[in-house]
Design a protein around this motif. Structure first.
Motif, PDB file in Angstrom:
ATOM      1  N   GLU A 173      36.641  -7.065  10.716  1.00  0.00           N
ATOM      2  CA  GLU A 173      38.023  -7.170  10.248  1.00  0.00           C
ATOM      3  C   GLU A 173      39.009  -7.104  11.411  1.00  0.00           C
ATOM      4  O   GLU A 173      40.027  -7.784  11.421  1.00  0.00           O
ATOM      5  CB  GLU A 173      38.323  -6.053   9.252  1.00  0.00           C
ATOM      6  N   LEU A 174      38.676  -6.259  12.378  1.00  0.00           N
ATOM      7  CA  LEU A 174      39.579  -6.159  13.530  1.00  0.00           C
ATOM      8  C   LEU A 174      39.613  -7.450  14.322  1.00  0.00           C
ATOM      9  O   LEU A 174      40.618  -7.778  14.944  1.00  0.00           O
ATOM     10  CB  LEU A 174      39.160  -5.004  14.421  1.00  0.00           C
ATOM     11  N   GLY A 175      38.489  -8.181  14.295  1.00  0.00           N
ATOM     12  CA  GLY A 175      38.482  -9.475  14.968  1.00  0.00           C
ATOM     13  C   GLY A 175      39.545 -10.385  14.402  1.00  0.00           C
ATOM     14  O   GLY A 175      40.139 -11.195  15.110  1.00  0.00           O
ATOM     15  N   TYR A 224      42.420  -9.482  13.316  1.00  0.00           N
ATOM     16  CA  TYR A 224      43.616  -8.647  13.202  1.00  0.00           C
ATOM     17  C   TYR A 224      44.897  -9.463  13.163  1.00  0.00           C
ATOM     18  O   TYR A 224      45.865  -9.098  12.504  1.00  0.00           O
ATOM     19  CB  TYR A 224      43.696  -7.651  14.357  1.00  0.00           C
ATOM     20  N   THR A 225      44.910 -10.598  13.863  1.00  0.00           N
ATOM     21  CA  THR A 225      46.137 -11.385  13.892  1.00  0.00           C
ATOM     22  C   THR A 225      46.342 -12.152  12.586  1.00  0.00           C
ATOM     23  O   THR A 225      47.404 -12.712  12.362  1.00  0.00           O
ATOM     24  CB  THR A 225      46.112 -12.387  15.058  1.00  0.00           C
TER      25      THR A 225
END
Lengths: 238, 518
Positions: free
Chosen positions: A99-101, A103-104
């Protein structure tokens, strides 16, 4: 040109790490940067992704200058780095890492769609989605790092030493994945010490030595260049 | 075979040694008088009656037996009893040797209080329960062995009742309730639990302060303020991973804002409590931002040292003679007025307790929302690996500043209420020790989560008050507690858990999970 680096110089304090480095990456290509330890390969990637900034020179992507842009801006432009040494988030689960990948990206549905695609490509990660990233094996961690990079839907993937510390069989698997990703339309800039492996999947390559590009050309040519064979491919084995 | 006998005996020896140690420092007398008080008995002498001393030994024996039975993990009750008995026997024999030793000292009238202050003749007599030395020592041995066996038996029962819980009506009842709850779908069940939790907490908060005396309201209020501080510091340390040591400086800023705006000296501004509260929060947040700007380039140890310096600078500035006219100097600021609500003074300890309870609820709510939203995710990624976070496109500078500002705002809120409640604030209240206290409480409780912070605040700020009567042993108990905690729960009393996720198809249908597996 999807990525163009013109005469960049990077300094760490008094140390001149990159000296007038210029190269480019065209759409759909895999380009390798090879070189020994300390040649400036990672510095190069960190400069492109905005973690470091050059003291002079110019970096452009699709004609837009990104020399001094912040890392998050560059990620938004689709240039995504997979950092060296599998820098995953060790105590967060595989799912959260992915999910952090993205983030944008704020659209839930879009994130879920990408997650599905990732799980299809890496069934292993799906099985382990609730496991902390740090408990995965080395190869799985590298897969997670690459998958996390893919979650940002990159146009250019900057891979920093994906073969580092992995068993030969795993290295082959990882390079196979890299080739697949490229075939699906993502351009790849690959930094590697394993020159043979890297050049064998690349279209073109550059040889970096103490901060300077000393050689560049088609990957096949480099593989047969006596200097490259001597310095990076283990002498007469090549 | 070896494990069967050897391990319980080993555990028993450890417990025996611990027992001897606790007796040597007089800890047993402390617990015994605590027990006596809890049962409503007046303890006038330093030494509580013998039965209570024996009760301490029994409790230790039970614990020893349970520990041994748990380690041996036998299926049959008899095995558990055996393990418990063996460990109790081993602990007893250590104690026996010790008792014979001190008994010998007693019968020969050798006074060694110069070396071991606790070992008075009365005390030795107490440990031997008034019996002749050898008999007393044997009694100790017997008590420990019997209690160990009972402990093993208890553990065995608990274990077996877990397996066949249907037999027991109470367990059956809870079982059916959980069955019913299971039928509710996940979201509603969660909501039901949350409502129940809030209702219970609300009832406790509304009714208890009325029944507590002023002192306990004061203590609970302090705990509450430390919960707010802990949550604020958790935003900075627990979530975003920046080790900030001078955190109490933000508390001081909140406290002094309240003080300067609401006291007759030095300015006599008297703005009232509520505007000062808001301003205190805002000033603290601004201070967090300002401090954050130069901090952005620092990580780890360097960050810790710079923030430590910041905390000390604020304290020393407040204390300095140069600023005496401005901030009251070393004497601090007195006569800070309390809040008024609808024209009525609202400043008894009970009133403040309500105010603090509301603030805690607000802080916990804000913390919870932040933790589970985009900023929370970004903070976690920064804590885990800042470089990787940047590679993912997280604006690390912005989120680190946000964490500092919000954490500081929490401290400002606590500080403003604190100053108003005490009607006083001075530089020494904002010493480094206070910062370390807050940091300790979140580490003890479990970094990064709300229940851990609350429990940590109770353990570090509430327990010492409860143990105040035993002031000699307060720090000792406390230290022992910390050691035990670090050994048994190294991630804090309530470690943070990562949430579990289902893939979208799994979340859709009930049987999707099986489909996906196959």
């Amino acid at each position: 040109m999807i990525l163009e680096i013109e005469n960049i110089n990077v300094h760490y304090g008094a140390i001149h790490a990159l000296k007038d480095v210029s190269f480019h990456l065209a759409e759909g290509e895999i380009v390798s940067l090879i070189g020994a330890n300390g040649a400036g390969k990672s510095t190069n990637l960190n400069t492109i992704s905005g973690i470091l900034h050059p003291t002079s020179g110019k970096i452009t992507s699709f004609g837009e200058e990104i020399t001094h842009a912040a890392p998050q801006t560059i990620v938004r432009k689709g240039i995504v780095q997979v950092p060296e040494g599998r820098k995953i988030f060790p105590s967060m689960s595989v799912w959260e890492n992915l999910e952090l990948g993205a983030y944008t990206q704020t659209n839930r549905a879009e994130i879920n769609e990408r997650m599905q695609a990732i799980f299809q490509r890496f069934p292993r990660l799906k099985e382990r989605r609730n496991q902390p990233g740090g408990t995965l094996s080395g190869g799985e961690q590298q897969m997670l790092a690459i998958a996390r990079g893919l979650m940002a839907k990159p146009r250019v993937l900057l891979l920093d030493e994906p073969s580092m510390g992995l068993a030969p069989l795993m290295v082959e698997q990882i390079f196979e994945i890299i080739r697949e990703i490229n075939q699906e339309g993502t351009s790849i800039l690959l930094v590697e010490q394993n020159a043979l492996m890297a050049l064998s999947i690349s279209d073109r390559g550059y040889v970096l030595d103490t901060g300077k590009i000393v050689l560049g050309g088609a990957a096949d040519e480099l593989l047969h260049n006596p200097m490259v064979i001597d310095a990076y491919l283990g002498g007469n084995n090549g | 075979m070896k494990k069967t006998y050897f391990q319980p005996i080993q555990i028993g020896f450890i417990f025996g040694a611990v027992n001897v140690f606790l007796v040597l420092i007089g800890f047993n007398a402390m617990v015994a008088s605590l027990l006596a008080k809890a049962l409503g008995e007046q303890v006038l002498t330093a030494l509580p009656p013998f039965p209570y001393l024996a009760a301490f030994t029994i409790l230790l024996g039970l614990w020893c037996g349970i520990a041994a039975a748990r380690k041996s993990s036998r299926a049959r009750i008899a095995g558990n009893v055996l393990a418990g008995w063996l460990s109790g026997l081993a602990a007893g024999s250590v104690t026996f040797v010790f008792c014979v030793g001190i008994g010998w000292l007693l019968s020969n009238k050798i006074d060694i209080r110069n070396y071991l202050t606790v070992l008075s003749f009365d005390f030795i007599n107490g440990v031997l329960m008034g019996l002749p030395p050898l008999v007393g020592a044997l009694a100790n041995l017997g008590i420990l062995a019997a209690a160990g066996a009972v402990g093993g038996l208890l553990y065995g029962f608990i274990q077996s009742s877990k397996v066949k819980q249907i037999n027991q009506p109470i367990l059956a009842l809870t079982c059916s309730t959980t069955e019913k709850l299971k039928r509710l779908d996940h979201g509603r069940r969660r909501l039901a639990f949350q409502i129940l939790g809030v209702a219970i907490a609300g009832a406790v908060v509304i009714f208890l302060p009325l029944n507590w005396g002023s002192y306990w309201n004061y203590v609970a209020g302090t705990v509450g303020l430390y919960v707010i501080l802990g949550l604020g510091l958790n935003l900075i340390v627990g979530l975003s991973g920046q080790l900030v040591l001078g955190y109490i400086a933000f508390f001081a800023i909140g406290a002094y804002t309240m003080a300067l705006l609401n006291s007759p000296l030095p300015y006599n501004l008297m703005w009232g409590f509520w505007p000062a509260l808001v301003l205190g929060v805002i000033f603290a947040a601004l201070a967090g931002l300002l401090l954050g700007l130069p901090l952005m380039r620092l990580r780890g140890d360097y960050l810790a040292i710079v923030t430590l310096g910041f905390g000390e600078i604020i304290r020393i500035l407040l204390k300095s003679d140069v600023l005496t006219d401005f901030s009251g100097g070393p004497r601090g600021i007195q006569n800070i007025s309390g809040p008024t609500l609808f024209g009525r003074p609202f400043n008894s300890d009970i009133d403040f307790m309500y105010l603090i309870a509301i603030s805690v609820a607000l802080a916990a709510f804000v913390y919870n929302r932040l933790q589970h939203s985009r900023p929370g995710r970004a903070w976690l990624s920064i804590r885990e690996d800042e470089t990787a976070a940047r590679a993912c496109g997280v604006n690390t500078t912005r989120y680190k500043l946000l964490a500092l500002a919000l954490g500081a705002a929490f401290a400002g809120l606590a500080g403003a209420i604190y100053a108003s409640r005490n009607q006083f604030t001075g530089p020494e209240e904002h010493s480094l020790m206070a910062s370390i206290n807050v940091l300790s409480l979140i580490i003890v409780g479990g970094l990064g989560n709300i229940p851990g912070t609350i429990l940590g605040a109770f353990a570090l700020k509430g327990l010492p008050e409860i143990l105040r009567e035993f002031s000699n042993y307060r720090l000792l108990t406390f230290g022992a507690l910390l050691v035990v905690m670090m050994l048994s729960r190294p991630e804090g009393l309530i470690p943070s858990k990562r949430p579990k996720y289902k893939t979208p198809q799994e979340a859709d249908g009930r049987n999707a999970e099986e489909k996906n597996v196959s």
